[in-house]
Design a protein around this motif. Structure first.
Motif, PDB file in Angstrom:
ATOM      1  N   UNK A  72       0.781  -1.222   0.000  1.00 46.30           N
ATOM      2  CA  UNK A  72       0.000   0.000   0.000  1.00 46.30           C
ATOM      3  C   UNK A  72       0.817   1.277   0.000  1.00 46.30           C
ATOM      4  N   UNK A  73       2.136   1.182  -0.157  1.00 48.24           N
ATOM      5  CA  UNK A  73       2.976   2.378  -0.121  1.00 48.24           C
ATOM      6  C   UNK A  73       2.656   3.338  -1.251  1.00 48.24           C
ATOM      7  N   UNK A  74       2.472   2.824  -2.453  1.00 50.25           N
ATOM      8  CA  UNK A  74       2.190   3.697  -3.597  1.00 50.25           C
ATOM      9  C   UNK A  74       0.889   4.459  -3.368  1.00 50.25           C
ATOM     10  N   UNK A  75      -0.151   3.768  -2.925  1.00 49.47           N
ATOM     11  CA  UNK A  75      -1.436   4.428  -2.678  1.00 49.47           C
ATOM     12  C   UNK A  75      -1.298   5.512  -1.621  1.00 49.47           C
ATOM     13  N   UNK A  76      -0.637   5.206  -0.529  1.00 48.83           N
ATOM     14  CA  UNK A  76      -0.473   6.181   0.551  1.00 48.83           C
ATOM     15  C   UNK A  76       0.342   7.376   0.095  1.00 48.83           C
ATOM     16  N   UNK A  77       1.395   7.121  -0.656  1.00 48.56           N
ATOM     17  CA  UNK A  77       2.248   8.204  -1.131  1.00 48.56           C
ATOM     18  C   UNK A  77       1.472   9.112  -2.095  1.00 48.56           C
ATOM     19  N   UNK A  78       0.724   8.507  -3.001  1.00 46.03           N
ATOM     20  CA  UNK A  78      -0.071   9.296  -3.947  1.00 46.03           C
ATOM     21  C   UNK A  78      -1.102  10.134  -3.188  1.00 46.03           C
ATOM     22  N   UNK A  79      -1.836   9.517  -2.288  1.00 44.17           N
ATOM     23  CA  UNK A  79      -2.877  10.245  -1.557  1.00 44.17           C
ATOM     24  C   UNK A  79      -2.294  11.423  -0.781  1.00 44.17           C
ATOM     25  N   UNK A  80      -1.195  11.218  -0.099  1.00 41.16           N
ATOM     26  CA  UNK A  80      -0.592  12.314   0.656  1.00 41.16           C
ATOM     27  C   UNK A  80      -0.141  13.436  -0.271  1.00 41.16           C
ATOM     28  N   UNK A  81       0.559  13.085  -1.326  1.00 41.66           N
ATOM     29  CA  UNK A  81       1.051  14.105  -2.258  1.00 41.66           C
ATOM     30  C   UNK A  81      -0.103  14.897  -2.859  1.00 41.66           C
ATOM     31  N   UNK A  82      -1.180  14.215  -3.203  1.00 40.67           N
ATOM     32  CA  UNK A  82      -2.288  14.900  -3.866  1.00 40.67           C
ATOM     33  C   UNK A  82      -3.126  15.732  -2.907  1.00 40.67           C
ATOM     34  N   UNK A  83      -3.123  15.416  -1.622  1.00 39.67           N
ATOM     35  CA  UNK A  83      -3.844  16.274  -0.675  1.00 39.67           C
ATOM     36  C   UNK A  83      -3.146  17.618  -0.509  1.00 39.67           C
ATOM     37  N   UNK A  84      -1.883  17.690  -0.894  1.00 42.28           N
ATOM     38  CA  UNK A  84      -1.118  18.934  -0.798  1.00 42.28           C
ATOM     39  C   UNK A  84      -0.906  19.592  -2.154  1.00 42.28           C
ATOM     40  N   UNK A  85      -1.668  19.157  -3.165  1.00 41.01           N
ATOM     41  CA  UNK A  85      -1.469  19.649  -4.524  1.00 41.01           C
ATOM     42  C   UNK A  85      -2.809  20.070  -5.125  1.00 41.01           C
ATOM     43  N   UNK A  86      -2.896  21.312  -5.556  1.00 43.70           N
ATOM     44  CA  UNK A  86      -4.130  21.819  -6.154  1.00 43.70           C
ATOM     45  C   UNK A  86      -4.120  21.602  -7.662  1.00 43.70           C
ATOM     46  N   UNK A  87      -5.312  21.535  -8.230  1.00 40.05           N
ATOM     47  CA  UNK A  87      -5.443  21.426  -9.676  1.00 40.05           C
ATOM     48  C   UNK A  87      -5.526  19.989 -10.139  1.00 40.05           C
ATOM     49  N   UNK A  88      -5.619  19.840 -11.443  1.00 38.28           N
ATOM     50  CA  UNK A  88      -5.720  18.512 -12.057  1.00 38.28           C
ATOM     51  C   UNK A  88      -4.377  17.788 -11.956  1.00 38.28           C
TER      52      UNK A  88
END
Length: 136
Positions: A72-88
């Motif tokens: 689940x590392x990839x999923x967790x890493x993506x989710x965290x990064x995207x919660x701090x990133x605006x836009x598409x």
């Protein structure tokens, strides 16, 4: 393995992500403008880059150390990064990875920014890839 920490690497530490990629013989590399996110304990075990493009970012360079996959590392890493990133957020992946990304709310994308559309066409000359998008 100890508890993992997920974070954005400050600019002076971005070379650590390149070292991680090289250590696994990956051709992935960071660029100056990338936001680089990692999962690490004593060393980096997963990384991804968010490269600014149009009114969003291109998710590229997602790599998890082989010994750490299926946790689940990839999923967790993506989710965290995207919660701090605006836009598409756009990405390219092999079709068999589509279900993984759809679970993370990525959907097929028919209207890429021109720079990404051109890149996708070039990549598709030598490999099967699909484009996905997530709106934050």
């Amino acid at each position: 393995m100890h508890d993992l920490h997920y974070r954005a690497l400050p600019a002076p530490l971005k070379p650590l992500a390149d070292k991680f990629y090289r250590s696994h013989r990956s051709q992935m590399r960071t660029r100056h403008e990338d936001q680089v996110w990692v999962a690490q304990d004593s060393e980096i075990v997963a990384a991804l880059c968010l490269r600014p493009v149009a009114q969003g970012h291109w998710l590229t360079g997602l790599f998890v150390a082989p010994a750490q996959r299926q946790r689940g590392l990839a999923s967790q890493l993506i989710e965290l990064a995207l919660t701090h990133t605006a836009g598409a957020i756009w990405l390219f992946c092999h079709p068999e990875l589509g279900p993984f990304y759809r679970r993370l709310d990525f959907m097929p994308c028919a209207n890429l920014p021109p720079a990404l559309h051109e890149r996708l066409l070039r990549y598709q000359r030598s490999k099967a890839l699909i484009a996905l998008e997530r709106c934050n």
